[in-house]
Scaffold this motif. Structure first.
Motif, PDB file in Angstrom:
ATOM      1  N   LEU A 203      -1.398  -0.391   4.845  1.00  0.00           N
ATOM      2  CA  LEU A 203      -0.889  -0.418   3.476  1.00  0.00           C
ATOM      3  C   LEU A 203      -0.777  -1.851   2.978  1.00  0.00           C
ATOM      4  CD1 LEU A 203       0.450   1.169   1.057  1.00  0.00           C
ATOM      5  CD2 LEU A 203       2.641   0.650   2.148  1.00  0.00           C
ATOM      6  N   VAL A 204      -1.310  -2.085   1.765  1.00  0.00           N
ATOM      7  CA  VAL A 204      -1.154  -3.372   1.092  1.00  0.00           C
ATOM      8  C   VAL A 204      -0.408  -3.122  -0.216  1.00  0.00           C
ATOM      9  CG1 VAL A 204      -2.358  -5.233  -0.118  1.00  0.00           C
ATOM     10  CG2 VAL A 204      -3.201  -4.446   2.091  1.00  0.00           C
ATOM     11  N   VAL A 205       0.681  -3.838  -0.432  1.00  0.00           N
ATOM     12  CA  VAL A 205       1.484  -3.700  -1.645  1.00  0.00           C
ATOM     13  C   VAL A 205       1.385  -4.993  -2.447  1.00  0.00           C
ATOM     14  CG1 VAL A 205       3.772  -3.243  -2.594  1.00  0.00           C
ATOM     15  CG2 VAL A 205       3.061  -2.123  -0.466  1.00  0.00           C
ATOM     16  N   LEU A 206       1.042  -4.876  -3.735  1.00  0.00           N
ATOM     17  CA  LEU A 206       0.888  -6.026  -4.630  1.00  0.00           C
ATOM     18  C   LEU A 206       1.894  -5.936  -5.770  1.00  0.00           C
ATOM     19  CD1 LEU A 206      -3.020  -5.996  -4.944  1.00  0.00           C
ATOM     20  CD2 LEU A 206      -1.644  -7.243  -3.273  1.00  0.00           C
ATOM     21  N   ALA A 220       1.715  -6.405   3.737  1.00  0.00           N
ATOM     22  CA  ALA A 220       0.494  -5.837   4.320  1.00  0.00           C
ATOM     23  C   ALA A 220       0.841  -5.446   5.752  1.00  0.00           C
ATOM     24  CB  ALA A 220      -0.654  -6.845   4.291  1.00  0.00           C
ATOM     25  N   GLN A 221       0.702  -4.165   6.077  1.00  0.00           N
ATOM     26  CA  GLN A 221       1.146  -3.713   7.387  1.00  0.00           C
ATOM     27  C   GLN A 221       0.451  -2.422   7.797  1.00  0.00           C
ATOM     28  OE1 GLN A 221       5.262  -2.306   7.236  1.00  0.00           O
ATOM     29  NE2 GLN A 221       5.119  -2.114   5.017  1.00  0.00           N
ATOM     30  N   GLU A 222       0.433  -2.195   9.118  1.00  0.00           N
ATOM     31  CA  GLU A 222      -0.020  -0.921   9.652  1.00  0.00           C
ATOM     32  C   GLU A 222       1.160   0.052   9.587  1.00  0.00           C
ATOM     33  OE1 GLU A 222      -1.773  -1.135  13.500  1.00  0.00           O
ATOM     34  OE2 GLU A 222      -2.661  -3.113  13.133  1.00  0.00           O
ATOM     35  N   ILE A 223       0.933   1.219   8.996  1.00  0.00           N
ATOM     36  CA  ILE A 223       2.017   2.191   8.896  1.00  0.00           C
ATOM     37  C   ILE A 223       1.478   3.596   9.153  1.00  0.00           C
ATOM     38  CG2 ILE A 223       3.235   0.808   7.162  1.00  0.00           C
ATOM     39  CD1 ILE A 223       2.386   3.027   5.128  1.00  0.00           C
ATOM     40  N   ASP A 224       2.383   4.490   9.442  1.00  0.00           N
ATOM     41  CA  ASP A 224       2.054   5.905   9.534  1.00  0.00           C
ATOM     42  C   ASP A 224       2.305   6.527   8.165  1.00  0.00           C
ATOM     43  OD1 ASP A 224       3.183   8.921  10.262  1.00  0.00           O
ATOM     44  OD2 ASP A 224       1.510   8.261  11.520  1.00  0.00           O
ATOM     45  N   ASP A 236      11.387  -1.396  -8.236  1.00  0.00           N
ATOM     46  CA  ASP A 236      10.479  -2.266  -8.991  1.00  0.00           C
ATOM     47  C   ASP A 236       9.068  -1.680  -8.992  1.00  0.00           C
ATOM     48  OD1 ASP A 236      12.382  -4.297  -9.555  1.00  0.00           O
ATOM     49  OD2 ASP A 236      12.188  -4.996  -7.477  1.00  0.00           O
ATOM     50  N   PRO A 237       8.312  -1.860 -10.086  1.00  0.00           N
ATOM     51  CA  PRO A 237       6.922  -1.373 -10.112  1.00  0.00           C
ATOM     52  C   PRO A 237       6.078  -2.119  -9.081  1.00  0.00           C
ATOM     53  CG  PRO A 237       7.695  -1.941 -12.326  1.00  0.00           C
ATOM     54  CD  PRO A 237       8.692  -2.494 -11.359  1.00  0.00           C
ATOM     55  N   SER A 238       5.010  -1.484  -8.645  1.00  0.00           N
ATOM     56  CA  SER A 238       4.102  -2.122  -7.692  1.00  0.00           C
ATOM     57  C   SER A 238       2.776  -1.388  -7.675  1.00  0.00           C
ATOM     58  CB  SER A 238       4.704  -2.130  -6.277  1.00  0.00           C
ATOM     59  OG  SER A 238       4.886  -0.810  -5.803  1.00  0.00           O
ATOM     60  N   TYR A 239       1.763  -2.082  -7.174  1.00  0.00           N
ATOM     61  CA  TYR A 239       0.462  -1.467  -6.885  1.00  0.00           C
ATOM     62  C   TYR A 239       0.331  -1.410  -5.366  1.00  0.00           C
ATOM     63  CZ  TYR A 239      -0.511  -3.072 -11.665  1.00  0.00           C
ATOM     64  OH  TYR A 239      -0.462  -3.322 -13.011  1.00  0.00           O
ATOM     65  N   ALA A 240      -0.039  -0.269  -4.849  1.00  0.00           N
ATOM     66  CA  ALA A 240      -0.221  -0.139  -3.405  1.00  0.00           C
ATOM     67  C   ALA A 240      -1.609   0.422  -3.120  1.00  0.00           C
ATOM     68  CB  ALA A 240       0.852   0.771  -2.808  1.00  0.00           C
ATOM     69  N   PHE A 241      -2.202  -0.029  -2.034  1.00  0.00           N
ATOM     70  CA  PHE A 241      -3.509   0.470  -1.612  1.00  0.00           C
ATOM     71  C   PHE A 241      -3.371   0.903  -0.149  1.00  0.00           C
ATOM     72  CE2 PHE A 241      -4.229  -2.156  -5.256  1.00  0.00           C
ATOM     73  CZ  PHE A 241      -5.159  -1.427  -5.984  1.00  0.00           C
ATOM     74  N   PHE A 242      -3.477   2.210   0.029  1.00  0.00           N
ATOM     75  CA  PHE A 242      -3.210   2.829   1.334  1.00  0.00           C
ATOM     76  C   PHE A 242      -4.521   3.274   1.965  1.00  0.00           C
ATOM     77  CE2 PHE A 242      -1.851   6.829   3.649  1.00  0.00           C
ATOM     78  CZ  PHE A 242      -1.312   6.150   4.744  1.00  0.00           C
ATOM     79  N   PRO A 308       8.926   6.543  -5.410  1.00  0.00           N
ATOM     80  CA  PRO A 308       8.142   6.268  -4.194  1.00  0.00           C
ATOM     81  C   PRO A 308       8.507   7.148  -3.004  1.00  0.00           C
ATOM     82  CG  PRO A 308       8.883   4.222  -5.198  1.00  0.00           C
ATOM     83  CD  PRO A 308       9.600   5.335  -5.913  1.00  0.00           C
ATOM     84  N   SER A 309       9.740   7.619  -2.942  1.00  0.00           N
ATOM     85  CA  SER A 309      10.177   8.397  -1.783  1.00  0.00           C
ATOM     86  C   SER A 309       9.451   9.742  -1.667  1.00  0.00           C
ATOM     87  CB  SER A 309      11.688   8.647  -1.849  1.00  0.00           C
ATOM     88  OG  SER A 309      12.024   9.447  -2.978  1.00  0.00           O
ATOM     89  N   GLU A 310       8.801  10.196  -2.757  1.00  0.00           N
ATOM     90  CA  GLU A 310       8.101  11.477  -2.704  1.00  0.00           C
ATOM     91  C   GLU A 310       6.702  11.356  -2.098  1.00  0.00           C
ATOM     92  OE1 GLU A 310       7.586  12.998  -6.628  1.00  0.00           O
ATOM     93  OE2 GLU A 310       6.483  11.252  -7.354  1.00  0.00           O
ATOM     94  N   LEU A 311       6.271  10.141  -1.809  1.00  0.00           N
ATOM     95  CA  LEU A 311       4.929   9.925  -1.277  1.00  0.00           C
ATOM     96  C   LEU A 311       4.852  10.354   0.191  1.00  0.00           C
ATOM     97  CD1 LEU A 311       4.149   6.419  -2.813  1.00  0.00           C
ATOM     98  CD2 LEU A 311       3.156   8.605  -3.507  1.00  0.00           C
ATOM     99  N   ASP A 312       4.044  11.367   0.467  1.00  0.00           N
ATOM    100  CA  ASP A 312       3.763  11.793   1.829  1.00  0.00           C
ATOM    101  C   ASP A 312       2.383  12.432   1.850  1.00  0.00           C
ATOM    102  OD1 ASP A 312       4.091  14.265   0.622  1.00  0.00           O
ATOM    103  OD2 ASP A 312       6.040  14.670   1.547  1.00  0.00           O
ATOM    104  N   GLU A 313       1.991  12.966   2.988  1.00  0.00           N
ATOM    105  CA  GLU A 313       0.643  13.527   3.096  1.00  0.00           C
ATOM    106  C   GLU A 313       0.427  14.681   2.133  1.00  0.00           C
ATOM    107  OE1 GLU A 313      -2.515  14.828   6.594  1.00  0.00           O
ATOM    108  OE2 GLU A 313      -0.369  14.963   6.977  1.00  0.00           O
ATOM    109  N   LYS A 314       1.399  15.552   1.995  1.00  0.00           N
ATOM    110  CA  LYS A 314       1.284  16.700   1.096  1.00  0.00           C
ATOM    111  C   LYS A 314       1.096  16.244  -0.347  1.00  0.00           C
ATOM    112  CE  LYS A 314       3.708  20.954  -0.225  1.00  0.00           C
ATOM    113  NZ  LYS A 314       4.937  21.775  -0.010  1.00  0.00           N
ATOM    114  N   TYR A 315       1.827  15.202  -0.745  1.00  0.00           N
ATOM    115  CA  TYR A 315       1.733  14.686  -2.116  1.00  0.00           C
ATOM    116  C   TYR A 315       0.356  14.075  -2.374  1.00  0.00           C
ATOM    117  CZ  TYR A 315       3.261  12.330  -6.401  1.00  0.00           C
ATOM    118  OH  TYR A 315       3.391  11.900  -7.705  1.00  0.00           O
TER     119      TYR A 315
END
Length: 354
Positions: A203-206, A220-224, A236-242, A308-315
């Motif tokens: 994941l990279v967050v800008l 920028a980190q490795e995450i599950d 805060d607003p952000s752009y993320a690339f997963f 952001p907390s609603e972000l998971d695989e199902k979403y």
């Protein structure tokens, strides 16, 4: 995704556009509404440059029948032009139907693919000359009022005289209009390139620095995927690339999913700034991945959330339109499992009485 009319893209259209994007052998993809569904009605291969081929669009259109035509551009060939053709002579119902459904086409196929849109009410509005005129119109500065012209003349005179620039009421001009031209920091560029080069879940967050209108690397980190939602700023607003090596589709692939997070609690000015720049940031990431030779592909849709907390695989599966792939996989698994079962054995009847 369906429009207010209830009309959605068909599986045939989704497949035809995916093949057109990957093969580079399609110049035009004509789309029609048939039986309350958006379907591909004709494809045309490129025969020359974009300007040469644009004059052939009219050959696949009818005088009184609306249609959508997707046109592959030459520079770059990964981007498309959407033509919404709704002739004045068409039936009133058809005009209303195509006008109400037009946003469904680009949103459902992936807004990141489309660079521009043309609205045509006759065949004269389509062609190389018409498209060149359209681009000049888009690039031209907006018309000024008499007062704005007067102020511009005053500032020009002061510049020539070597005086101090007079900004007047324009000193309060919002930064939102300028937000799409963000300056990327080296750290942000390197993080996106490393994201594409890796093979793990990353994941990279800008974020944007409003003062300098620069795009900064937040993390920028490795995450599950289970910790995706907690890895984004909560207020805060952000752009993320997963980067997601998913096995939902067949065959499995590693996709880079663009995520635009805009929490409701964030300042209005920041939300407007991030909203105005999101498409340009996604395009920049797409170009960075392509230029770095990454084998990972950018997802055709971007994911948006105000929590952001609603972000998971199902979403992600739901927002990327992969629910059908999950259902197909599940159905195939059930069928395979059923084929291993023994056929029904008829029970033996009762023995005869002696």
């Amino acid at each position: 995704m369906s429009a207010p009319t209830g009309i959605a893209i068909s599986p045939e259209l989704s497949s035809a556009f995916s093949e057109a994007v990957e093969s580079n052998n399609t110049r035009f993809l004509k789309i029609s509404i048939e039986n309350e569904s958006l379907v591909p009605s004709e494809t045309v291969a490129p025969s020359g440059t974009l300007e040469q081929d644009l004059d052939r669009v009219v050959d696949i259109l009818e005088d009184n029948v609306p249609a959508y035509v997707l046109v592959r551009l030459d520079d770059p060939p990964t981007e498309w032009l959407a033509i919404n053709y709704v002739p004045d002579s068409a039936k009133v119902r058809d005009k209303m139907l195509y006008a109400a459904t037009r946003t469904t086409v680009t949103k459902s196929l992936g807004s990141a693919h489309f660079k521009d849109t043309i609205f045509a009410t006759s065949k004269e509005d389509i062609g190389a000359e018409a498209y060149a005129k359209h681009k000049r119109h888009v690039a031209a500065p907006p018309p000024m009022s008499a007062r704005e012209k007067e102020m511009e003349a005053v500032k020009a005179a002061e510049r020539e005289a070597g005086g101090i620039n007079y900004e007047g009421s324009r000193a309060r001009q919002s930064h939102v209009a300028q937000g799409v031209g963000l300056k990327w920091t080296d750290e942000a560029v390197d993080a996106i390139k490393e994201l594409g080069a890796a093979e793990d879940t990353r994941l990279v967050v800008l974020s944007i620095d409003p003062a300098t209108e620069s795009l900064l690397l937040t993390s920028a980190q490795e995450i599950d995927i289970s910790s995706l939602g907690s890895s984004l700023p909560p207020s805060d607003p952000s752009y993320a690339f997963f980067a997601w090596p998913q096995s939902v589709t067949s065959p499995p692939r590693r996709e880079v999913v663009p995520i635009y997070s805009c929490p409701s609690a964030s300042p209005v000015r920041h939300r407007m700034l991030y909203s105005s720049a999101v498409l340009s940031v996604v395009r920049e990431v797409k170009e960075l991945l392509s230029s770095s030779g990454s084998s990972s592909t950018l997802a055709s849709r971007k994911v948006e959330t105000s929590d952001p907390s609603e972000l998971d695989e199902k979403y992600l599966i739901a927002e990327l339109g992969l629910s059908g792939s999950v259902a197909a996989t599940a159905t195939a698994g059930v069928s395979s499992e059923g084929s291993d079962k023994k056929p029904f054995a008829r029970p033996k009847g009762p023995g005869r009485k002696r």
